[in-house]
Design an enzyme around this catalytic site. Structure first.
Site, PDB file in Angstrom:
ATOM      1  N   CYS A 133      61.113  -3.947 -34.011  1.00  0.00           N
ATOM      2  CA  CYS A 133      61.481  -3.587 -32.644  1.00  0.00           C
ATOM      3  C   CYS A 133      63.037  -3.656 -32.874  1.00  0.00           C
ATOM      4  O   CYS A 133      63.625  -3.772 -33.692  1.00  0.00           O
ATOM      5  CB  CYS A 133      61.092  -4.681 -31.456  1.00  0.00           C
ATOM      6  SG  CYS A 133      61.300  -3.673 -29.855  1.00  0.00           S
ATOM      7  N   CYS A 135      65.318  -4.437 -29.905  1.00  0.00           N
ATOM      8  CA  CYS A 135      65.776  -5.097 -28.771  1.00  0.00           C
ATOM      9  C   CYS A 135      66.787  -6.252 -29.230  1.00  0.00           C
ATOM     10  O   CYS A 135      67.767  -6.578 -28.661  1.00  0.00           O
ATOM     11  CB  CYS A 135      64.795  -5.830 -27.712  1.00  0.00           C
ATOM     12  SG  CYS A 135      63.551  -6.525 -28.524  1.00  0.00           S
ATOM     13  N   CYS A 143      64.370  -1.858 -25.947  1.00  0.00           N
ATOM     14  CA  CYS A 143      63.518  -2.011 -27.480  1.00  0.00           C
ATOM     15  C   CYS A 143      63.634  -0.564 -27.956  1.00  0.00           C
ATOM     16  O   CYS A 143      62.915  -0.259 -29.240  1.00  0.00           O
ATOM     17  CB  CYS A 143      62.085  -2.414 -27.190  1.00  0.00           C
ATOM     18  SG  CYS A 143      61.700  -3.792 -26.355  1.00  0.00           S
ATOM     19  N   LYS A 208      50.777  -5.051 -24.421  1.00  0.00           N
ATOM     20  CA  LYS A 208      51.652  -5.972 -24.115  1.00  0.00           C
ATOM     21  C   LYS A 208      52.447  -5.664 -22.788  1.00  0.00           C
ATOM     22  O   LYS A 208      52.706  -4.832 -22.327  1.00  0.00           O
ATOM     23  CB  LYS A 208      52.832  -5.604 -25.230  1.00  0.00           C
ATOM     24  CG  LYS A 208      54.195  -6.271 -24.966  1.00  0.00           C
ATOM     25  CD  LYS A 208      54.946  -6.262 -26.368  1.00  0.00           C
ATOM     26  CE  LYS A 208      56.252  -6.637 -25.895  1.00  0.00           C
ATOM     27  NZ  LYS A 208      57.300  -6.637 -27.201  1.00  0.00           N
ATOM     28  N   ARG A 218      63.460 -14.411 -25.423  1.00  0.00           N
ATOM     29  CA  ARG A 218      64.790 -13.651 -25.358  1.00  0.00           C
ATOM     30  C   ARG A 218      65.984 -14.649 -25.420  1.00  0.00           C
ATOM     31  O   ARG A 218      66.989 -13.981 -25.929  1.00  0.00           O
ATOM     32  CB  ARG A 218      65.072 -12.873 -23.826  1.00  0.00           C
ATOM     33  CG  ARG A 218      63.742 -11.810 -24.191  1.00  0.00           C
ATOM     34  CD  ARG A 218      63.608 -11.162 -22.673  1.00  0.00           C
ATOM     35  NE  ARG A 218      62.567 -10.324 -22.702  1.00  0.00           N
ATOM     36  CZ  ARG A 218      61.867  -9.516 -21.926  1.00  0.00           C
ATOM     37  NH1 ARG A 218      62.516  -9.666 -20.402  1.00  0.00           N
ATOM     38  NH2 ARG A 218      60.851  -8.942 -21.724  1.00  0.00           N
ATOM     39  N   ARG A 230      62.143  -4.107 -18.639  1.00  0.00           N
ATOM     40  CA  ARG A 230      61.293  -3.456 -19.758  1.00  0.00           C
ATOM     41  C   ARG A 230      60.083  -2.679 -19.250  1.00  0.00           C
ATOM     42  O   ARG A 230      59.006  -2.232 -19.681  1.00  0.00           O
ATOM     43  CB  ARG A 230      60.718  -4.249 -20.598  1.00  0.00           C
ATOM     44  CG  ARG A 230      61.781  -5.118 -21.568  1.00  0.00           C
ATOM     45  CD  ARG A 230      61.308  -5.333 -23.050  1.00  0.00           C
ATOM     46  NE  ARG A 230      62.283  -6.705 -23.520  1.00  0.00           N
ATOM     47  CZ  ARG A 230      63.533  -6.300 -24.048  1.00  0.00           C
ATOM     48  NH1 ARG A 230      64.144  -5.274 -23.706  1.00  0.00           N
ATOM     49  NH2 ARG A 230      63.958  -7.373 -24.517  1.00  0.00           N
ATOM     50  N   LYS A 261      48.923  -9.296 -25.422  1.00  0.00           N
ATOM     51  CA  LYS A 261      49.981 -10.313 -25.203  1.00  0.00           C
ATOM     52  C   LYS A 261      50.631 -10.267 -23.896  1.00  0.00           C
ATOM     53  O   LYS A 261      50.672  -9.047 -23.241  1.00  0.00           O
ATOM     54  CB  LYS A 261      51.064 -10.037 -26.114  1.00  0.00           C
ATOM     55  CG  LYS A 261      52.568 -10.649 -26.102  1.00  0.00           C
ATOM     56  CD  LYS A 261      53.364  -9.858 -26.791  1.00  0.00           C
ATOM     57  CE  LYS A 261      54.658 -10.441 -26.732  1.00  0.00           C
ATOM     58  NZ  LYS A 261      55.675  -9.597 -27.325  1.00  0.00           N
ATOM     59  N   SER A 287      56.284 -17.216 -25.751  1.00  0.00           N
ATOM     60  CA  SER A 287      57.301 -18.291 -25.547  1.00  0.00           C
ATOM     61  C   SER A 287      57.064 -18.984 -24.297  1.00  0.00           C
ATOM     62  O   SER A 287      57.242 -20.133 -24.132  1.00  0.00           O
ATOM     63  CB  SER A 287      58.787 -17.566 -25.795  1.00  0.00           C
ATOM     64  OG  SER A 287      58.875 -16.629 -25.011  1.00  0.00           O
ATOM     65  N   TYR A 326      53.571 -20.674 -31.378  1.00  0.00           N
ATOM     66  CA  TYR A 326      54.525 -21.483 -31.579  1.00  0.00           C
ATOM     67  C   TYR A 326      54.126 -22.871 -32.243  1.00  0.00           C
ATOM     68  O   TYR A 326      54.920 -23.894 -32.578  1.00  0.00           O
ATOM     69  CB  TYR A 326      55.760 -21.547 -30.672  1.00  0.00           C
ATOM     70  CG  TYR A 326      56.258 -20.329 -30.564  1.00  0.00           C
ATOM     71  CD1 TYR A 326      57.333 -19.862 -31.142  1.00  0.00           C
ATOM     72  CD2 TYR A 326      55.736 -19.305 -29.358  1.00  0.00           C
ATOM     73  CE1 TYR A 326      57.742 -18.389 -31.063  1.00  0.00           C
ATOM     74  CE2 TYR A 326      56.345 -18.333 -28.938  1.00  0.00           C
ATOM     75  CZ  TYR A 326      57.161 -17.731 -30.039  1.00  0.00           C
ATOM     76  OH  TYR A 326      57.722 -16.404 -29.778  1.00  0.00           O
TER      77      TYR A 326
HETATM   78  C1  PBG Z   1      60.336  -7.762 -28.982  1.00  0.00           C
HETATM   79  C2  PBG Z   1      59.221  -8.925 -28.781  1.00  0.00           C
HETATM   80  C3  PBG Z   1      59.309  -9.721 -27.784  1.00  0.00           C
HETATM   81  C4  PBG Z   1      57.930 -10.502 -27.915  1.00  0.00           C
HETATM   82  C5  PBG Z   1      57.638 -10.331 -29.059  1.00  0.00           C
HETATM   83  N1  PBG Z   1      58.446  -9.225 -29.579  1.00  0.00           N
HETATM   84  C6  PBG Z   1      60.201  -9.599 -26.612  1.00  0.00           C
HETATM   85  C7  PBG Z   1      59.931  -8.502 -25.402  1.00  0.00           C
HETATM   86  O1  PBG Z   1      59.316  -7.766 -25.540  1.00  0.00           O
HETATM   87  O2  PBG Z   1      60.711  -8.572 -24.301  1.00  0.00           O
HETATM   88  C8  PBG Z   1      57.911 -11.982 -27.116  1.00  0.00           C
HETATM   89  C9  PBG Z   1      57.488 -12.942 -27.687  1.00  0.00           C
HETATM   90  C10 PBG Z   1      57.553 -14.160 -26.832  1.00  0.00           C
HETATM   91  O3  PBG Z   1      57.735 -14.302 -25.742  1.00  0.00           O
HETATM   92  O4  PBG Z   1      57.213 -15.385 -27.562  1.00  0.00           O
HETATM   93  N2  PBG Z   1      60.002  -6.647 -28.181  1.00  0.00           N
HETATM   94 ZN    ZN Z   2      61.594  -5.008 -28.179  1.00  0.00          ZN
END
Ligand code: PBG
Ligand code: ZN
Length: 339
Positions: A133, A135, A143, A208, A218, A230, A261, A287, A326
């Site tokens: 990605c 971002c 992204c 996602k 983040r 996003r 996700k 997360s 995690y």
């Molecule tokens: C990058 C990405 C993200 C996550 C995984 N890859 C963040 C987002 O899309 O804002 C989130 C993973 C997590 O929260 O553990 N695009």
């Molecule tokens: Zn991203």
């Protein structure tokens, strides 16, 4: 009258005979014996944050127990993970420098390629997957490529192709485009093939959702968008049929594995995808899911180990073959202690 009902007086309704499910719940041995699913350690993927510079790993304040590692830590860490029984990692880089294009993301000597090489050298048996990605590398934190205040699709896909090739050149087993651009799977697949990486596998972040549960990540990645959000490219959590379309599309574009996700909010999608696709399915316990469990455990309102077993168990039961979490190392430790 023949049969088992002889004791029932003539004319009276037979007493209801319950289906006695409790027979097999009576002892731990019986329960284990008939358990339908299990969260095997081999199915877990441990996310790893890599940061520029040397020195010590630094904690991520919003994610107790999670750290950002300098590349120099990765060799020993990889060996440790192997020893613990953790079989796979998902790599995220923290940018050395950010620019509007996110060019550090595809630098051949970038942080993720370096990290991949370090892991490869130290632990050839570890499955190394990388998040693809922009971002974390763009000044605006989106992204993809921003033009006139919007994220443009096709130019972003082209950049994602470069990022994936940089990771594959370094020896990544699996690349995982997560930008939610249309056509990113086809573009990344084509870029890999053109660079001679027909054997690099592609894990598609297909369903996602735009989610309130990515906040701690983040923070770890310093990748929050500087303006807007996003929702213009990530999926609306209200939509399940659309999620199936996204998975159909990504499978058709050449994905080797599909991912949903966040995990706990997508159990229905996992179950539907399990019926529909033969591809391996992954779920990402993100997360925010981790942080919620940690906070509840720290507050003494849930028992952490049990809550982790239950959430991961439900994700597995819903249909996930692989779970990014995690908690992977904790699960490994708890299973060692349990023996
Ligand atoms: C990058 C990405 C993200 C996550 C995984 N890859 C963040 C987002 O899309 O804002 C989130 C993973 C997590 O929260 O553990 N695009
Ligand atoms: Zn991203």
């Amino acid at each position: 009258m023949p049969g088992a009902r002889r004791s029932v007086p003539r004319g009276a309704d037979p007493a209801p005979r319950p289906v006695r499910l409790r027979r097999l719940r009576r002892t731990a041995a019986l329960r284990d014996w008939v358990a339908e699913t299990e969260v095997e350690l081999r199915r877990l993927v441990y996310p790893l944050f890599v940061r520029p510079g040397g020195g010590r790993a630094e904690p991520v304040p919003s994610m107790p127990g999670v750290r950002r590692y300098p590349v120099s830590d990765l060799g020993p860490l990889a060996r440790q993970l192997e020893e613990e029984g953790v079989r796979a990692v998902l790599l995220f880089g923290v940018a050395r420098r950010k620019d509007p294009e996110g060019s550090d993301a595809w630098a051949p000597d970038g942080l993720v390629p370096e990290a991949v090489r370090a892991l490869r050298r130290a632990a050839p048996g570890l499955v190394v997957t990388t998040d693809v990605c922009l971002c974390a590398y763009t000044t605006h934190g989106h992204c993809g490529v921003v033009r006139h205040g919007g994220v443009v699709n096709d130019a972003s896909c082209e950049r994602l192709g470069r990022v994936a090739v940089a990771h594959a050149n370094a020896g990544a087993d699996v690349v995982a485009p997560s930008a939610m651009m249309d056509g990113q799977v086809a573009e990344v697949r084509a870029a890999l093939d053109a660079a001679g990486h027909e054997e690099t596998a592609l894990l598609a972040y297909s369903a996602k959702h735009a989610s309130s549960l990515y906040g701690p990540f983040r923070d770890a990645e310093q990748s929050a968008p500087a303006f807007g959000d996003r929702r213009g490219y990530q999926m609306d959590f209200r939509n399940a049929r659309e999620a199936m379309r996204a998975m159909e599309r990504d499978a058709a574009e050449g994905a080797d594995l599909l991912m949903v996700k966040p995990a706990i909010t997508s159990l229905d999608l996992l179950a539907r995808a399990r019926e529909r696709f033969a591809l391996p399915l992954a779920a990402y316990q993100v997360s925010g899911e981790y942080a919620m469990l940690k906070a509840a455990a720290a507050g003494g309102v849930v028992e952490e180990r049990a809550a982790v077993a239950e959430t991961l168990g439900a994700i597995r039961r819903a249909g996930a073959d692989l779970i990014v979490t995690y908690y992977a190392r904790d699960v490994a430790r708890w299973s060692r202690e349990g023996r």
